[in-house]
Design a protein around this motif. Structure first.
Motif, PDB file in Angstrom:
ATOM      1  N   THR A   7       0.178 -19.574  13.258  1.00  0.00           N
ATOM      2  CA  THR A   7       0.920 -20.082  12.113  1.00  0.00           C
ATOM      3  C   THR A   7       0.914 -19.011  11.044  1.00  0.00           C
ATOM      4  O   THR A   7       0.386 -17.907  11.260  1.00  0.00           O
ATOM      5  CB  THR A   7       0.309 -21.403  11.599  1.00  0.00           C
ATOM      6  OG1 THR A   7       1.187 -22.004  10.645  1.00  0.00           O
ATOM      7  CG2 THR A   7      -1.056 -21.162  10.954  1.00  0.00           C
ATOM      8  N   ILE A  98       3.044 -23.378  15.228  1.00  0.00           N
ATOM      9  CA  ILE A  98       3.046 -24.628  14.469  1.00  0.00           C
ATOM     10  C   ILE A  98       3.064 -24.261  12.995  1.00  0.00           C
ATOM     11  O   ILE A  98       2.176 -23.558  12.510  1.00  0.00           O
ATOM     12  CB  ILE A  98       1.813 -25.497  14.782  1.00  0.00           C
ATOM     13  CG1 ILE A  98       1.742 -25.812  16.278  1.00  0.00           C
ATOM     14  CG2 ILE A  98       1.853 -26.796  13.977  1.00  0.00           C
ATOM     15  CD1 ILE A  98       0.504 -26.597  16.686  1.00  0.00           C
ATOM     16  N   ASP A  99       4.069 -24.738  12.269  1.00  0.00           N
ATOM     17  CA  ASP A  99       4.133 -24.470  10.837  1.00  0.00           C
ATOM     18  C   ASP A  99       2.870 -24.940  10.135  1.00  0.00           C
ATOM     19  O   ASP A  99       2.244 -25.923  10.549  1.00  0.00           O
ATOM     20  CB  ASP A  99       5.331 -25.189  10.216  1.00  0.00           C
ATOM     21  CG  ASP A  99       6.621 -24.392  10.335  1.00  0.00           C
ATOM     22  OD1 ASP A  99       6.600 -23.296  10.909  1.00  0.00           O
ATOM     23  OD2 ASP A  99       7.664 -24.886   9.851  1.00  0.00           O
ATOM     24  N   ALA A 102       2.381 -28.647   9.183  1.00  0.00           N
ATOM     25  CA  ALA A 102       2.300 -29.629  10.266  1.00  0.00           C
ATOM     26  C   ALA A 102       0.847 -29.735  10.701  1.00  0.00           C
ATOM     27  O   ALA A 102       0.025 -28.876  10.397  1.00  0.00           O
ATOM     28  CB  ALA A 102       3.180 -29.207  11.441  1.00  0.00           C
ATOM     29  N   GLN A 127      15.893 -32.470  16.486  1.00  0.00           N
ATOM     30  CA  GLN A 127      15.706 -33.439  15.412  1.00  0.00           C
ATOM     31  C   GLN A 127      16.496 -34.708  15.717  1.00  0.00           C
ATOM     32  O   GLN A 127      17.414 -35.094  14.984  1.00  0.00           O
ATOM     33  CB  GLN A 127      16.132 -32.840  14.073  1.00  0.00           C
ATOM     34  CG  GLN A 127      15.255 -31.695  13.620  1.00  0.00           C
ATOM     35  CD  GLN A 127      15.652 -31.135  12.269  1.00  0.00           C
ATOM     36  OE1 GLN A 127      14.992 -30.235  11.747  1.00  0.00           O
ATOM     37  NE2 GLN A 127      16.720 -31.627  11.658  1.00  0.00           N
ATOM     38  N   ASN A 183      14.370 -27.922  15.662  1.00  0.00           N
ATOM     39  CA  ASN A 183      13.540 -27.545  14.528  1.00  0.00           C
ATOM     40  C   ASN A 183      12.553 -26.458  14.928  1.00  0.00           C
ATOM     41  O   ASN A 183      11.746 -26.648  15.852  1.00  0.00           O
ATOM     42  CB  ASN A 183      12.798 -28.763  13.987  1.00  0.00           C
ATOM     43  CG  ASN A 183      12.053 -28.449  12.713  1.00  0.00           C
ATOM     44  OD1 ASN A 183      10.952 -27.914  12.745  1.00  0.00           O
ATOM     45  ND2 ASN A 183      12.652 -28.757  11.580  1.00  0.00           N
ATOM     46  N   GLY A 185       9.974 -25.376  13.472  1.00  0.00           N
ATOM     47  CA  GLY A 185       8.629 -25.496  12.928  1.00  0.00           C
ATOM     48  C   GLY A 185       7.548 -25.641  13.969  1.00  0.00           C
ATOM     49  O   GLY A 185       6.366 -25.383  13.691  1.00  0.00           O
ATOM     50  N   VAL A 186       7.934 -26.051  15.184  1.00  0.00           N
ATOM     51  CA  VAL A 186       6.998 -26.179  16.304  1.00  0.00           C
ATOM     52  C   VAL A 186       7.736 -25.726  17.559  1.00  0.00           C
ATOM     53  O   VAL A 186       8.807 -26.248  17.870  1.00  0.00           O
ATOM     54  CB  VAL A 186       6.509 -27.633  16.490  1.00  0.00           C
ATOM     55  CG1 VAL A 186       5.595 -27.726  17.716  1.00  0.00           C
ATOM     56  CG2 VAL A 186       5.789 -28.130  15.242  1.00  0.00           C
ATOM     57  N   ASN A 239       7.152 -33.112  17.217  1.00  0.00           N
ATOM     58  CA  ASN A 239       7.460 -32.452  15.944  1.00  0.00           C
ATOM     59  C   ASN A 239       8.121 -33.512  15.071  1.00  0.00           C
ATOM     60  O   ASN A 239       9.334 -33.486  14.827  1.00  0.00           O
ATOM     61  CB  ASN A 239       8.382 -31.250  16.144  1.00  0.00           C
ATOM     62  CG  ASN A 239       8.619 -30.473  14.858  1.00  0.00           C
ATOM     63  OD1 ASN A 239       8.033 -30.763  13.818  1.00  0.00           O
ATOM     64  ND2 ASN A 239       9.512 -29.492  14.916  1.00  0.00           N
ATOM     65  N   TRP A 240       7.317 -34.468  14.606  1.00  0.00           N
ATOM     66  CA  TRP A 240       7.848 -35.596  13.856  1.00  0.00           C
ATOM     67  C   TRP A 240       8.164 -35.166  12.422  1.00  0.00           C
ATOM     68  O   TRP A 240       7.287 -34.765  11.666  1.00  0.00           O
ATOM     69  CB  TRP A 240       6.866 -36.761  13.853  1.00  0.00           C
ATOM     70  CG  TRP A 240       7.454 -37.973  13.206  1.00  0.00           C
ATOM     71  CD1 TRP A 240       7.298 -38.383  11.909  1.00  0.00           C
ATOM     72  CD2 TRP A 240       8.337 -38.917  13.818  1.00  0.00           C
ATOM     73  NE1 TRP A 240       8.024 -39.518  11.682  1.00  0.00           N
ATOM     74  CE2 TRP A 240       8.679 -39.880  12.835  1.00  0.00           C
ATOM     75  CE3 TRP A 240       8.872 -39.040  15.103  1.00  0.00           C
ATOM     76  CZ2 TRP A 240       9.525 -40.951  13.100  1.00  0.00           C
ATOM     77  CZ3 TRP A 240       9.726 -40.106  15.365  1.00  0.00           C
ATOM     78  CH2 TRP A 240      10.037 -41.042  14.377  1.00  0.00           C
ATOM     79  N   ILE A 268       2.455 -34.401  16.961  1.00  0.00           N
ATOM     80  CA  ILE A 268       2.417 -33.405  15.888  1.00  0.00           C
ATOM     81  C   ILE A 268       3.204 -33.965  14.708  1.00  0.00           C
ATOM     82  O   ILE A 268       4.378 -34.318  14.843  1.00  0.00           O
ATOM     83  CB  ILE A 268       2.997 -32.053  16.331  1.00  0.00           C
ATOM     84  CG1 ILE A 268       2.186 -31.476  17.493  1.00  0.00           C
ATOM     85  CG2 ILE A 268       3.024 -31.065  15.162  1.00  0.00           C
ATOM     86  CD1 ILE A 268       2.704 -30.153  18.024  1.00  0.00           C
ATOM     87  N   HIS A 270       4.866 -33.351  11.149  1.00  0.00           N
ATOM     88  CA  HIS A 270       5.409 -32.236  10.370  1.00  0.00           C
ATOM     89  C   HIS A 270       5.779 -32.754   8.986  1.00  0.00           C
ATOM     90  O   HIS A 270       6.771 -33.471   8.814  1.00  0.00           O
ATOM     91  CB  HIS A 270       6.632 -31.651  11.076  1.00  0.00           C
ATOM     92  CG  HIS A 270       7.024 -30.296  10.592  1.00  0.00           C
ATOM     93  ND1 HIS A 270       7.954 -29.509  11.232  1.00  0.00           N
ATOM     94  CD2 HIS A 270       6.605 -29.559   9.524  1.00  0.00           C
ATOM     95  CE1 HIS A 270       8.094 -28.366  10.582  1.00  0.00           C
ATOM     96  NE2 HIS A 270       7.288 -28.382   9.540  1.00  0.00           N
TER      97      HIS A 270
END
Length: 306
Positions: A7, A98-99, A102, A127, A183, A185-186, A239-240, A268, A270
């Motif tokens: 990250t 993983i951001d 998150a 998403q 997304n 972010g993950v 990646n919610w 996960i 987010h």
């Protein structure tokens, strides 16, 4: 198999980074999974606080340079580093990003991402979920007055189309209109996956005229929607996006779950966008306020605002 969870954060994101790192460390085997952090401006005491869980802190370059790059703050490298992760993690067989905003709730999260990376060039979640407000991410219909036609013209657009149109051609943007936004972010990819070179080329091809155009998400969506890489599309529970819909709390399992039947565990969480700054009340399945916040922190342990 050598898996690296990575990250990036600066000192202002430290509290979120700490939650993310601790959540991963509590749910993986350290003999097979290491945690590394791209240091975008952490203080020495912050690095020391994570040193027992983080294998290394990594300094990165501006791997793509624009005329405005010298004036950008260090933390903006978080928007450009993704395609170059194998350069900074040369020993990683599988890279899991993983951001920092998150956190991992279940032990299934990392193994599933790794399995997805083995099955395709990239494992990533779109998403899309029945509980999210839009089937097309932030889809909308714009209406324009057209006097000569004595009527109105309607144009359907979406967040994904807008982002692609800003950086690529109209044809590419229109082709992606009804496709999901993935997304960034993950995600997970093998160290030798073609995704990294494709992602880099998509970034270099993009029209980047100003700092606000920096985005790793638009180039990877361009690569996916133009068919240049194969994808393992993961469920939204990996990646919610809390900015789209807050989770619910299941007191029996003591977990955050999707806010509709069958109340699936969220692997996960987010805490994206405004969801990280606003005050939220998560509901339990019986409708009562949950005893935790969106980070899974017990509310009794949360300090009162000053």
């Amino acid at each position: 198999m050598n898996t690296v969870v990575v990250t990036a954060a600066d000192q202002n994101f430290f509290s979120m980074l700490q939650t993310m790192v601790e959540s991963v460390a509590a749910r993986v085997d350290p003999d097979h999974v290491s945690i590394r952090v791209i240091d975008l401006g952490l203080r020495a005491d912050q690095r020391a606080a994570l040193s027992d869980k983080v294998e290394s802190f990594i300094q990165v370059d501006w791997d793509i340079v624009w005329p405005f790059t010298p004036n950008l703050p260090e933390h903006k490298k978080a928007f450009t580093v993704s395609p170059f992760l194998p350069k900074y993690l040369p020993d990683a067989e599988t890279i899991v990003w993983i951001d920092a905003d998150a956190w991992v709730q279940t032990e299934r999260a990392i193994p599933t991402l790794v399995a997805g990376a083995q099955a395709a060039d990239l494992a990533i979640a779109p998403q899309i979920h029945p509980c999210y407000p839009d089937a097309v991410s932030r889809g909308k219909v714009r209406t324009f007055n057209v006097p000569l036609l004595r009527g109105r013209a309607r144009r359907i657009t979406s967040w994904g189309r807008t982002q692609l149109r800003r950086r690529y051609s109209r044809a590419v943007a229109n082709a992606a209109l009804f496709k999901p936004t993935y997304n960034a972010g993950v995600f997970a990819g093998r160290g030798d996956s073609p995704v990294w070179s494709v992602w880099e080329q998509a970034y270099r091809t993009a029209r980047i005229r100003r700092p606000r155009d920096l985005s790793d998400q638009a180039p990877i969506n361009y690569a996916i929607h133009t068919g240049q890489i194969s994808v393992s599309p993961l469920p939204a529970t990996f990646n919610w996006i809390c900015d789209l819909r807050l989770p619910a709390w299941d007191p029996e399992r003591a977990q955050l779950v999707t806010p509709a039947v069958p109340y699936e565990p969220i692997h996960i969480v987010h805490v994206l966008g405004q969801s990280k700054y606003a005050q939220h009340t998560i509901k339990s399945l019986d409708g009562s306020p949950a005893p935790v916040d969106v980070w899974g922190t017990p509310l009794a342990a949360t300090a009162e605002p000053t």
